[in-house]
Design a protein around this motif. Structure first.
Motif, PDB file in Angstrom:
ATOM      1  N   GLU A   1       0.841  -1.205   0.000  1.00 29.82           N
ATOM      2  CA  GLU A   1       0.000   0.000   0.000  1.00 29.82           C
ATOM      3  C   GLU A   1       0.874   1.253   0.000  1.00 29.82           C
ATOM      4  OE1 GLU A   1      -2.470   0.707   3.485  1.00 29.82           O
ATOM      5  OE2 GLU A   1      -4.024   1.524   2.169  1.00 29.82           O
ATOM      6  N   PHE A   2       1.928   1.215   0.802  1.00 25.24           N
ATOM      7  CA  PHE A   2       2.832   2.374   0.827  1.00 25.24           C
ATOM      8  C   PHE A   2       3.453   2.606  -0.542  1.00 25.24           C
ATOM      9  CE2 PHE A   2       3.474   1.554   5.603  1.00 25.24           C
ATOM     10  CZ  PHE A   2       2.646   2.619   5.964  1.00 25.24           C
TER      11      PHE A   2
ATOM     12  N   VAL B   1       1.272   4.523  -2.750  1.00 25.78           N
ATOM     13  CA  VAL B   1       0.905   5.888  -2.364  1.00 25.78           C
ATOM     14  C   VAL B   1       1.287   6.878  -3.456  1.00 25.78           C
ATOM     15  CG1 VAL B   1       1.440   7.778  -0.777  1.00 25.78           C
ATOM     16  CG2 VAL B   1       1.010   5.506   0.135  1.00 25.78           C
ATOM     17  N   ASN B   2       2.507   6.720  -3.945  1.00 21.99           N
ATOM     18  CA  ASN B   2       2.992   7.669  -4.943  1.00 21.99           C
ATOM     19  C   ASN B   2       3.102   7.070  -6.333  1.00 21.99           C
ATOM     20  OD1 ASN B   2       3.492  10.320  -3.804  1.00 21.99           O
ATOM     21  ND2 ASN B   2       4.866   9.243  -2.394  1.00 21.99           N
TER      22      ASN B   2
ATOM     23  N   ARG C   1      -7.019   3.470  -0.405  1.00 15.69           N
ATOM     24  CA  ARG C   1      -7.396   4.368   0.680  1.00 15.69           C
ATOM     25  C   ARG C   1      -6.764   5.747   0.479  1.00 15.69           C
ATOM     26  NH1 ARG C   1      -6.533   1.131   6.275  1.00 15.69           N
ATOM     27  NH2 ARG C   1      -4.380   0.866   5.545  1.00 15.69           N
ATOM     28  N   PHE C   2      -6.284   5.995  -0.737  1.00  8.49           N
ATOM     29  CA  PHE C   2      -5.620   7.289  -0.942  1.00  8.49           C
ATOM     30  C   PHE C   2      -6.567   8.316  -1.497  1.00  8.49           C
ATOM     31  CE2 PHE C   2      -2.756   3.952  -2.707  1.00  8.49           C
ATOM     32  CZ  PHE C   2      -2.061   3.732  -1.536  1.00  8.49           C
ATOM     33  N   VAL C   3      -6.533   9.491  -0.938  1.00  8.75           N
ATOM     34  CA  VAL C   3      -7.182  10.620  -1.612  1.00  8.75           C
ATOM     35  C   VAL C   3      -6.156  11.712  -1.859  1.00  8.75           C
ATOM     36  CG1 VAL C   3      -9.497  10.170  -0.724  1.00  8.75           C
ATOM     37  CG2 VAL C   3      -7.917  11.547   0.632  1.00  8.75           C
ATOM     38  N   GLU C   4      -4.965  11.483  -1.361  1.00 10.41           N
ATOM     39  CA  GLU C   4      -3.927  12.513  -1.442  1.00 10.41           C
ATOM     40  C   GLU C   4      -3.353  12.616  -2.851  1.00 10.41           C
ATOM     41  OE1 GLU C   4      -4.824  13.352   2.160  1.00 10.41           O
ATOM     42  OE2 GLU C   4      -4.498  11.254   1.759  1.00 10.41           O
ATOM     43  N   GLU C   5      -2.775  13.762  -3.115  1.00  8.10           N
ATOM     44  CA  GLU C   5      -2.138  13.952  -4.421  1.00  8.10           C
ATOM     45  C   GLU C   5      -0.793  13.228  -4.437  1.00  8.10           C
ATOM     46  OE1 GLU C   5      -0.402  17.188  -7.416  1.00  8.10           O
ATOM     47  OE2 GLU C   5      -1.344  18.015  -5.605  1.00  8.10           O
TER      48      GLU C   5
ATOM     49  N   ARG D   1       3.145  12.310  -5.925  1.00  4.70           N
ATOM     50  CA  ARG D   1       4.379  12.997  -6.317  1.00  4.70           C
ATOM     51  C   ARG D   1       4.434  13.080  -7.851  1.00  4.70           C
ATOM     52  NH1 ARG D   1       8.300   9.481  -3.750  1.00  4.70           N
ATOM     53  NH2 ARG D   1       7.715   7.967  -5.323  1.00  4.70           N
TER      54      ARG D   1
ATOM     55  N   THR E   1      10.592   1.477   2.558  1.00  8.11           N
ATOM     56  CA  THR E   1       9.302   1.861   2.001  1.00  8.11           C
ATOM     57  C   THR E   1       8.333   2.393   3.071  1.00  8.11           C
ATOM     58  OG1 THR E   1       9.609   0.204   0.307  1.00  8.11           O
ATOM     59  CG2 THR E   1       7.377   1.048   0.599  1.00  8.11           C
TER      60      THR E   1
ATOM     61  N   GLU F   1       7.419   6.317   2.334  1.00  6.95           N
ATOM     62  CA  GLU F   1       6.090   6.608   1.796  1.00  6.95           C
ATOM     63  C   GLU F   1       5.104   6.881   2.931  1.00  6.95           C
ATOM     64  OE1 GLU F   1       5.843   7.055  -1.314  1.00  6.95           O
ATOM     65  OE2 GLU F   1       7.666   6.046  -2.033  1.00  6.95           O
ATOM     66  N   GLY F   2       5.263   6.140   4.022  1.00  6.06           N
ATOM     67  CA  GLY F   2       4.324   6.298   5.129  1.00  6.06           C
ATOM     68  C   GLY F   2       4.395   7.690   5.734  1.00  6.06           C
TER      69      GLY F   2
ATOM     70  N   TRP G   1       2.681  10.196   3.450  1.00  2.00           N
ATOM     71  CA  TRP G   1       1.237   9.971   3.369  1.00  2.00           C
ATOM     72  C   TRP G   1       0.566  10.452   4.659  1.00  2.00           C
ATOM     73  CZ3 TRP G   1      -1.423   4.540   3.640  1.00  2.00           C
ATOM     74  CH2 TRP G   1      -2.766   4.653   3.237  1.00  2.00           C
TER      75      TRP G   1
ATOM     76  N   ARG H   1       0.370  14.140   4.867  1.00  2.81           N
ATOM     77  CA  ARG H   1      -0.667  14.745   4.032  1.00  2.81           C
ATOM     78  C   ARG H   1      -2.049  14.537   4.638  1.00  2.81           C
ATOM     79  NH1 ARG H   1       1.531  12.532  -1.553  1.00  2.81           N
ATOM     80  NH2 ARG H   1       3.074  11.558  -0.208  1.00  2.81           N
TER      81      ARG H   1
ATOM     82  N   ARG I   1      -4.366  17.568   5.983  1.00  2.00           N
ATOM     83  CA  ARG I   1      -5.738  17.693   5.485  1.00  2.00           C
ATOM     84  C   ARG I   1      -6.714  17.858   6.655  1.00  2.00           C
ATOM     85  NH1 ARG I   1      -8.813  13.653   4.188  1.00  2.00           N
ATOM     86  NH2 ARG I   1      -7.161  12.088   4.053  1.00  2.00           N
TER      87      ARG I   1
ATOM     88  N   ARG J   1     -11.807  13.347   7.176  1.00  2.00           N
ATOM     89  CA  ARG J   1     -12.973  12.473   7.164  1.00  2.00           C
ATOM     90  C   ARG J   1     -12.915  11.635   8.428  1.00  2.00           C
ATOM     91  NH1 ARG J   1     -11.252   9.118   2.089  1.00  2.00           N
ATOM     92  NH2 ARG J   1      -9.476   8.966   3.503  1.00  2.00           N
TER      93      ARG J   1
ATOM     94  N   LEU K   1      -7.637   5.221   9.617  1.00  2.00           N
ATOM     95  CA  LEU K   1      -6.628   5.087   8.557  1.00  2.00           C
ATOM     96  C   LEU K   1      -5.250   5.483   9.090  1.00  2.00           C
ATOM     97  CD1 LEU K   1      -5.762   4.665   5.645  1.00  2.00           C
ATOM     98  CD2 LEU K   1      -6.601   6.949   5.104  1.00  2.00           C
TER      99      LEU K   1
ATOM    100  N   MET L   1       2.807  17.147  -3.883  1.00  2.00           N
ATOM    101  CA  MET L   1       4.214  17.464  -3.584  1.00  2.00           C
ATOM    102  C   MET L   1       4.926  17.891  -4.866  1.00  2.00           C
ATOM    103  SD  MET L   1       6.449  15.825  -0.731  1.00  2.00           S
ATOM    104  CE  MET L   1       5.052  16.374   0.198  1.00  2.00           C
TER     105      MET L   1
END
Ligand SMILES: Cc1cc2nc3c(=O)[nH]c(=O)nc-3n(C[C@H](O)[C@H](O)[C@H](O)COP(=O)(O)O)c2cc1C
Ligand code: SF4
Ligand code: FES
Lengths: 881, 434, 236
Positions: free
Chosen positions: A73-74, A77-78, A107-111, A113, B351, B355-356, B359, B362, B366, B373, B379, C1
């Protein structure tokens, strides 16, 4: 490591950064498993945990599953998830593992990279940083395996990206490997990009014959076009790596310039004809030559690009049917064939595990790149000490414990001093490093890599030095680096003067082969130089036939898939030799200068279009797979020989490529025992070293590890390894067939008659005398480049662009003496030719030695125009302009 | 209130304005510890340090004596001093480096003698430009004084010290990343095992890495004996220790206190220490040992400043920095800022951390901006769980170093302690404190 | 980003003509100092970061030419120098202003108004954090904790601490920097330390010996004086 042990035991632990051929770094964290310890079980990367007796390891607990899901999942993410337009889609471990192990929904809603979409980091490699998962396989490959960290991680943390230094592209000869091992579509190859989808690809296993290392490859195609080559991990040879020339050379096979029809010159023009007509024309020419000037007036040049089967068929045709021994698979750019076959051969593994490797050869990275990779890696890991004997520095020099320079012509003198009890250090070599080199040369376990350091120096001079080493270092083994494709196999099949198939001399094998072939030539024939010289003599005295009467003319010349005009060191001689040959037959797959000169052109199949076998520099026999149907009327090389024999009224007795192999196994002494069953058995996955110690040998067990789809993504599944080439061209014999074959072998007299003596030990060669040069003259070193003007590169668009200009490299003191500066142009004048070149300083060269790349474009002509093979070294003066 | 009158061990000299000069240093007993050590055997010096129960001051709190004993016998060994001090709100080494560089150098020399290392490197955070200048001049003076170099004070012992500047990367405080950085590479922490550089360290040779403050205690310990040091403090937490207090207090600063005797409450509220929360506000929460540590609430204010006591309560004394937050602090914003720090400072190898961290940052940003949410809380915790499985303390980890599993500390604390505040952000679409 | 990497901005690496950027190579003097620095370490590559600081002292930032020179000095590839240098916040692979103003916004400073200070600074200098003013004088940075938390919000200029700042004091600071009033205290960007190493087993032993003798006398006298002045203070 645990990850590999688990795999052998049948448990595949997912992974991204781990690669079996590189050091574990344990960064992607995908391979976490629970390992018991004093403080209870904890998550550990299985790629970094040593296997321990009694250790408790859980690979499938909920905790492990959750951690692995988490890593996937990580990673997403990007990740851009542009799978539909990604070359990797369909064979992407990220995609596959997400399917197999990943969470069901996002589960991502983030923008994410963002980076500029693919940027070229070289002519061959594109980089899409958005897709990169930072596994560091490519950067580690570049620094750890290739030894050239031209790409590296830039930045930190989430912003980390792979890139080159500005304006310094990723020019490594090994760059394509990073594309192959990138587990996602971050690195893609320009030639492959968007050409196919993985599921459309069809694969056979084969062996790369771009050079003589013989790397195992998976050849993949779609719609009768090769789309890519992937390296297969073969323990004794390439470890899965390929050089870029080998990897991308397939573009030539797909080329639009292929010869599809037999051609015969009529009224000055080559016109397409039927095979029958073309072969008939050749047969008539051959018969005319034989009756007019004797069999010896027929010559064959080339054969290094043939399969073993092709080479055998042509050797049988030449020596058993036509009756000429003037056949030579080397183009004057190798070493005397009997020396090569007579020296005790080392394997690559023996070289990488030797105490000392003496390198008396050209730049291995330029000539046999994967051998360089193996040697460099071993030396960098504290393996063998390297003693380099060369007129110039090479890519291996930084890894050499001692690198000794010599003037062309003086290799034997240097070797003599090195091994003599009281040999004095040459000028400019410190007593200390001289002593170190002498100690190393005297080590127990020595391997000598011997090749041609310069094409402007007679090969006999180097062979002499090699034989000197062999006589003084009785335990030493030799790895001959004859560069071209299957040249070793061609010599093994008898395509050399004085040779018969199976590493036997004409003398030793005469009675035996007369018995089986009916006849063999009476006398030893001419090598390429002598054939061309005979042709040239005729050209020079076209009007004056008396002049040519002294020696036998070259009346019919068959050029077997070779290009002497670009590969023979002396281009003027090659040109005149071809001009003067009475009748020229070109067996070729694409047009070229020889085809232009030819009277008959016979279109031949190329690599990937014919099954068969090849023998690499170590004498390792491995199979070639057929993936494509040859274009038009092109035939495999062995078939052309058979049909030509038929037109001469002889039956070679060879009806299929399998037949040819059976006869080789039966008749060629060194190949005895390597039946098709052996060759096609899974135990022979890594090839078979020739000769087998005895017929009843137990072959090394097959590597237990199945193919790791992430180690070599894109290579089709493991079951294919060791399986016969597809397309049914060589059938796997059934047990019944096997017994039949055995009976056939006996019937053919395989075990009757005394097998001739294999070549072994030193042979007498004529070593030309080299007089010392005067104070003003220089000696020329002509070195080879991987990317040159040769046909292998020029027919491949992706590689053609990589050819570099060729300045003359001169010791800076000599430049000062001449009063010229770097970049200036000078005139190089030999006794017979001259050229204008740009000069650059190269402090690694001895004084009065100048080096230039052979076969790379000069402002006028080529370096081969400057070489005169009638002189053992090329001496010249430099003149300022 | 128990603020003991224990001696000042590492900050005694700071009352002098010129405490950084050789002159002042010699005038205040400087280099006497080194002179004394040179009359002892190296083993005897190491024995004193072991007896002192000097817990490392860099964050992990590992006993220096034990670490030294682990140094693998080898012809070449190194000593590396960790002066990278970058844990947010930690600023004690900054003080020692700038204000008492000779004490640091003397400590390093004592350790180098006790360990008989080949060479010693003092790695100092690049942003400490003045500190670098001070340590370099002190070192120059020490060379001239004969305290370092060949044949120190005629003892026959020789050692070279090199001051090495960092270049701005928090992760280089992690000792194996520091060694990588010292080798001229990017600061990627090394994968374990080996767990200690004492086995394989700088250039692959056995190496001891100790913190600046740990080193600065050595002259006193040698002069006064390990037992005198061990007599201070409580249990394993011996001696005095520097506590850096920051945030919403009246008197932020660095205080040297006897270990485990004084409480967090004393540190924050005592008039001669923190002087209480500013503007008469209430304490909302505090971070007990650097931002990698889980937070405490006002109800834990009576915990003593001792390593084991804090650990038992579910956090750590870490780098000895305490951040007090008043009742007007937005917990979401504070936790977000700390997460952002980790996202910027993750080295990028692993990783989950690389990445964590981004994420999580962000998501936190938010929520803080009012676009959260309800599912985000679960999450956040689940993603944290994937970096530090089980969200236990001390953390388990899916990463190479503990930066990764430090990320959940603040997020987890903030959600556990101030879940309502998150919900208000989500419900009202913004920060109630803004 | 957003992509803040130098490589991202440079687009396709193959297109830029080599040798187009001017200057930026290490001067003879810098190379000399670099060699002495390398001598301090058992392995040359260890000197990489100190050498990058030296290059920044020369040019204010790490020019590609300087990175190539450093690569040669320590025996690695330019890509490795860039790769390593770009890991570190203080090493700038793109030009920066003469003054790099770093405002810490980490927790202790945030609790003391750092976000507001940064916002003010961005408005006042008309740049976003990471940017350089249009006159090329100042580069503004949002920093992580600078370890000066008792003087929050903490600000550094060229890595010299200038104490806690309010929006008002910040304006004055900027004015002083622009006017050159702080030149003595704050050297141009890149000068990490103005104190050079002298001494060490690896420097001239004769010089060290004579210096040592001279200093010993001075020190002995000073120590004598000091001891009689302050008695048994210090230590315990
Ligand atoms: C992410 C991270 C950052 C660290 N930062 C520092 C630091 O800035 N200074 C320090 O002395 N130790 C730091 N440490 C601890 C060091 O790894 C190491 O334990 C310490 O330098 C050992 O010295 P000590 O035993 O004297 O405490 C850090 C550890 C981690 C995991
Ligand atoms: S946990 Fe983070 S900081 Fe630590 S090694 Fe892994 S990526 Fe780097
Ligand atoms: S961490 Fe083991 S494969 Fe990447």
């Amino acid at each position: 490591m645990l990850i590999a042990a688990a795999e052998r035991a049948g448990t595949f632990i997912p992974r991204f950064c781990y690669h079996p051929r590189m050091k574990s770094v344990g960064v992607c964290r995908m391979c976490l498993v629970e390992v018991g310890g004093p403080r209870g079980p904890s998550l550990q990367p299985s790629c970094f945990v040593e296997v321990q007796d009694g250790a408790e390891v859980v690979t499938t607990s909920d905790k492990v599953k959750k951690a692995q899901d988490g890593v996937l999942e990580f990673l997403l993410v990007n990740h851009p998830l542009d799978c539909p337009v990604c070359d990797k889609g369909g064979e992407c471990p990220l995609q596959d593992q997400t399917l197999a192990y990943g969470p069901g929904e996002t589960r991502f809603v983030e923008e994410k990279r963002h980076f500029e979409k693919p940027i070229p980091i070289s002519e061959l490699v594109l980089l899409d940083r958005e897709r990169c998962i930072q596994c560091s396989r490519c950067t580690r490959f570049a620094s750890e395996v290739a030894g050239e960290a031209q790409i590296d991680f830039i930045g930190r943390g989430e912003l980390i990206e792979v890139n080159t230094f500005p304006d310094l592209p990723f020019t490594s000869y090994f760059s394509g490997n990073t594309v192959q091992i990138c587990p996602v579509g971050a690195l893609t190859a320009t030639p492959y990009r968007f050409t196919a989808r993985p599921w459309d690809l069809d694969q056979v296993e084969s062996t790369c014959t771009t050079c003589s290392v013989g790397c195992r490859v998976a050849v993949q195609s779609s719609a009768n076009r090769v789309t890519r080559l992937l390296g297969i991990d073969v323990d004794p040879v390439n470890h899965g790596w390929l050089c870029d020339k080998g990897r991308f050379a397939y573009e030539a096979v797909n080329g639009t310039d292929r010869l599809t029809d037999p051609l015969v010159r009529k009224d000055g023009d080559l016109v397409p004809v039927s095979w029958h007509e073309a072969l008939d024309a050749v047969a008539r020419a051959l018969e005319a030559s034989r009756s007019k000037h004797g069999s010896g007036s027929v010559g064959m040049i080339g054969g290094g690009r043939l399969t073993n089967e092709g080479a055998y068929a042509w050797a049988k045709l030449a020596k058993g049917v036509i009756g000429t021994d003037s056949v030579d698979a080397q183009l004057g750019d190798g070493l005397p064939a009997k020396v090569v076959l007579g020296l005790p051969t080392a394997t690559i593994d023996q070289a990488t595990s030797a105490d000392t490797v003496i390198v008396l050869a050209g730049d291995l990275r330029e000539e046999v790149p994967i051998l360089f990779l193996r040697l460099r890696g071993a030396a960098a890991d504290g393996g063998p000490s390297i003693v380099e004997l060369a007129p110039h520095s090479t890519a291996l020099t930084p890894y050499a414990t001692a690198s000794l320079r010599y003037q062309p012509g003086e290799a034997s003198a240097l070797v003599g001093a090195l091994i003599a009890p009281d040999g004095a250090a040459p000028d400019g070599v410190s007593e200390e490093s001289w002593q170190r080199a002498r100690d190393l040369v005297g080590a127990d376990n020595v391997v000598v890599v011997v090749g041609r350091p310069s094409l402007a120096e007679d090969g006999a001079l180097v062979a002499d030095a090699a034989q000197l080493l062999a006589s003084r270092l009785p335990g030493a083994r030799f790895l001959p680096v004859l560069r071209r494709g299957n040249v070793r196999g061609a010599l093994d099949m008898g395509l050399g003067p004085g040779l018969l198939p199976g590493r036997v001399t004409l003398e030793a094998g005469r009675a035996y082969f007369v018995e089986h072939w009916g006849s063999v030539p009476d006398e030893e024939g001419r090598d390429t130089s002598a054939m061309l010289a005979a042709g040239a003599a005729a050209a020079d005295s076209a009007a004056d036939s008396a002049a040519a009467a002294g020696s036998q003319p070259l009346d019919t010349l068959i050029v077997l898939g070779a290009d002497p005009l670009s590969d023979f060191p002396d281009r003027r001689l090659a040109r005149r030799g071809l001009d003067g040959a009475g009748f020229v037959v070109a067996v070729a797959s694409a047009p070229g200068e020889v085809v232009e000169r030819a009277d008959v052109v016979l279109p031949a199949a190329e690599a990937h279009e014919r099954p068969g076998t090849t023998t690499n520099i170590e004498g390792r026999l491995s199979r070639l797979g057929q993936k494509l149907v040859p274009p038009g009327q092109a035939w495999p090389d062995w078939m052309i020989a058979v049909e030509l024999a038929a037109h001469l009224g002889e039956d070679l007795g060879l009806d299929s490529v399998a037949d040819v192999w059976d006869e080789i196994e039966c008749l060629a002494p060194a190949y005895r025992g390597i039946t098709r069953q052996v060759l096609e058995s899974p135990t022979a996955t890594d090839g078979v070293l020739v000769p087998l110690p005895s017929v009843e040998v137990a072959l090394p067990p097959r590597r237990a590890a199945p193919l790791d789809p992430i180690a070599f993504p894109g290579v089709e599944s493991v079951e294919r390894q060791g399986a016969p080439p597809r397309a049914g061209l060589v059938e796997m014999p059934t047990a019944a067939q096997g017994a039949e074959d055995e009976a056939g072998r006996l019937a053919a007299g395989g075990d009757t008659g005394r097998a001739p003596v294999l070549l072994a030990g030193p042979v007498e060669i004529a070593v030309p005398h080299v007089a010392p040069n005067d104070r003003y003259s220089f000696r020329l070193v002509a070195t080879r480049r991987l990317y040159d003007r040769g046909s292998a590169v020029s027919r491949v668009p992706a590689l053609g662009a990589l050819v570099q200009p060729a300045p003359l490299r001169v010791n800076p003191h000599d430049l000062d003496g001449l009063g010229v500066t770097s970049g200036a142009s000078v005139r190089l004048r030999t006794a017979t030719a001259s050229a204008v070149l740009e000069v650059v300083p190269d402090p690694s060269l001895p004084r009065q030695v100048a080096a230039v790349d052979f076969n790379v474009e000069l402002p006028e002509g080529t370096v081969a125009d400057l070489v005169d093979v009638s002189h053992p070294v090329v001496e010249f003066r430099l003149e300022t302009l | 209130m128990t603020i003991t009158d224990a001696p000042k061990i590492v900050t005694a000299r700071l009352e002098h304005d010129d405490s950084h000069t050789l002159e002042c240093y010699l005038a205040t007993g400087g280099y006497d510890g080194l002179r004394k050590a040179l009359t002892m055997t190296p083993e005897a010096v190491a024995h004193e340090v072991d007896a002192a129960s000097l817990l490392g001051r860099g964050g992990a709190g590992f006993p220096a004596g034990r670490k030294w004993a682990m140094l693998r016998k080898n012809p070449v060994t190194y000593l590396v001093v960790n002066g990278d001090e970058s844990e947010p709100a930690t600023f004690k080494d900054h003080l020692l480096v700038e204000r008492d560089p000779h004490q640091l150098i003397e400590g390093v020399l004592i350790a180098a003698y006790a360990l008989q290392v080949t060479r010693a490197f003092i790695f100092i955070r690049g942003e400490f430009a003045l500190g670098l200048e001070r340590v370099q001049s002190a070192l120059n003076d020490a060379y001239a004084h004969g305290a370092v170099g060949s044949d120190i004070f005629g003892s026959g012992f020789s050692i070279d010290l090199v001051v090495h500047p960092g270049a701005g990367a928090y992760i280089c405080g992690e000792e194996t990343a520091l060694l990588e950085s010292l080798e001229g590479k990017r600061g990627f922490p090394r994968i374990k095992p080996p767990y200690f550089p004492a086995a394989i360290g700088l250039y692959g040779e056995p190496t001891v890495v100790n913190n600046v403050e740990t080193m600065s205690n050595l002259p006193w310990i040698v002069l006064n004996g390990g037992d005198a040091f061990a007599a201070l403090g409580v249990g394993r937490s011996a001696g005095t220790r520097l506590f850096a207090l920051a945030g919403h207090v009246n008197r932020p600063g660095v205080y040297e206190l006897e270990m485990a005797k004084t409480t967090f409450g004393d540190l924050i509220n005592a008039p001669i220490l923190g002087g209480g929360i500013r503007h008469g506000r209430e304490l909302k929460a505090f971070i007990p040992g650097g931002v990698s540590a889980p937070w405490f609430g006002p109800d834990q204010i009576d915990l003593p400043l001792g390593q084991d006591e804090v650990a038992a309560a579910g956090s750590m004394l870490g780098s000895g920095s305490v951040v007090a937050m008043d009742d007007q602090t937005c917990a979401v914003r504070a936790a977000w800022r700390i997460t952002k720090f980790f996202a910027r400072e993750s080295c990028g190898q692993c990783t989950p951390c690389r990445e964590g961290s981004g994420w999580l940052e962000r998501i936190m940003a938010r929520i803080e901006r009012g676009h959260g949410r309800r599912v985000d809380l679960d999450l956040l915790l689940d993603a944290c769980d994937n970096i530090a499985p089980g969200l236990t303390w001390p953390p388990q980890q899916t990463t190479i170093c503990v930066l990764g599993p430090s990320i959940p500390s603040s997020i987890g604390s903030a959600i556990a302690m101030f879940r309502d505040e998150f919900l208000v952000h989500i419900k009202d679409g913004g920060c109630p404190f803004a | 980003m957003t992509d803040r990497s130098p490589a991202a901005r440079r687009g396709t690496p193959l297109q830029a003509a080599p040798g187009t950027s001017k200057g930026g190579h290490l001067s003879t003097e810098t190379v000399e100092r670099a060699r002495r620095t390398i001598d301090l370490y058992p392995e040359a590559r260890s000197a990489l970061i100190p050498l990058c600081h030296l290059a920044q002292e020369q040019d204010g930032w790490l020019t590609p030419e300087a990175m190539s020179d450093i690569a040669e000095l320590v025996g690695i590839t330019p890509a490795e120098v860039l790769g390593t240098a770009s890991f570190y916040d203080m090493l700038h692979t793109e030009p920066v202003g003469r003054y790099v103003v770093s405002i810490c916004t980490n927790i202790a400073c945030q609790l003391n108004g750092a976000d507001e200070l940064l916002e003010h600074a961005q408005e006042m200098l008309a740049v976003n954090a990471g940017g350089t003013t249009s006159d090329g004088e100042l580069t503004l940075e949002e920093a992580e904790c600078l370890a000066d938390c008792d003087r929050a919000p903490c600000v550094q200029v060229n890595h010299r601490f200038v104490g806690a700042q309010t929006p008002e004091s910040f304006d004055r600071l900027v004015a002083e920097l622009r006017a050159g009033d702080r030149r003595d205290e704050i050297p141009p960007h890149g000068t990490l330390t103005r104190v050079r190493r002298d001494g060490g087993i690896r420097t001239d032993p004769a010089r060290v010996a004579s210096e040592r003798a001279a200093m010993a006398q001075v020190q002995a006298r000073r120590a004598e004086e000091a001891r009689s002045d302050v008695g048994g203070k210090g230590g315990a």
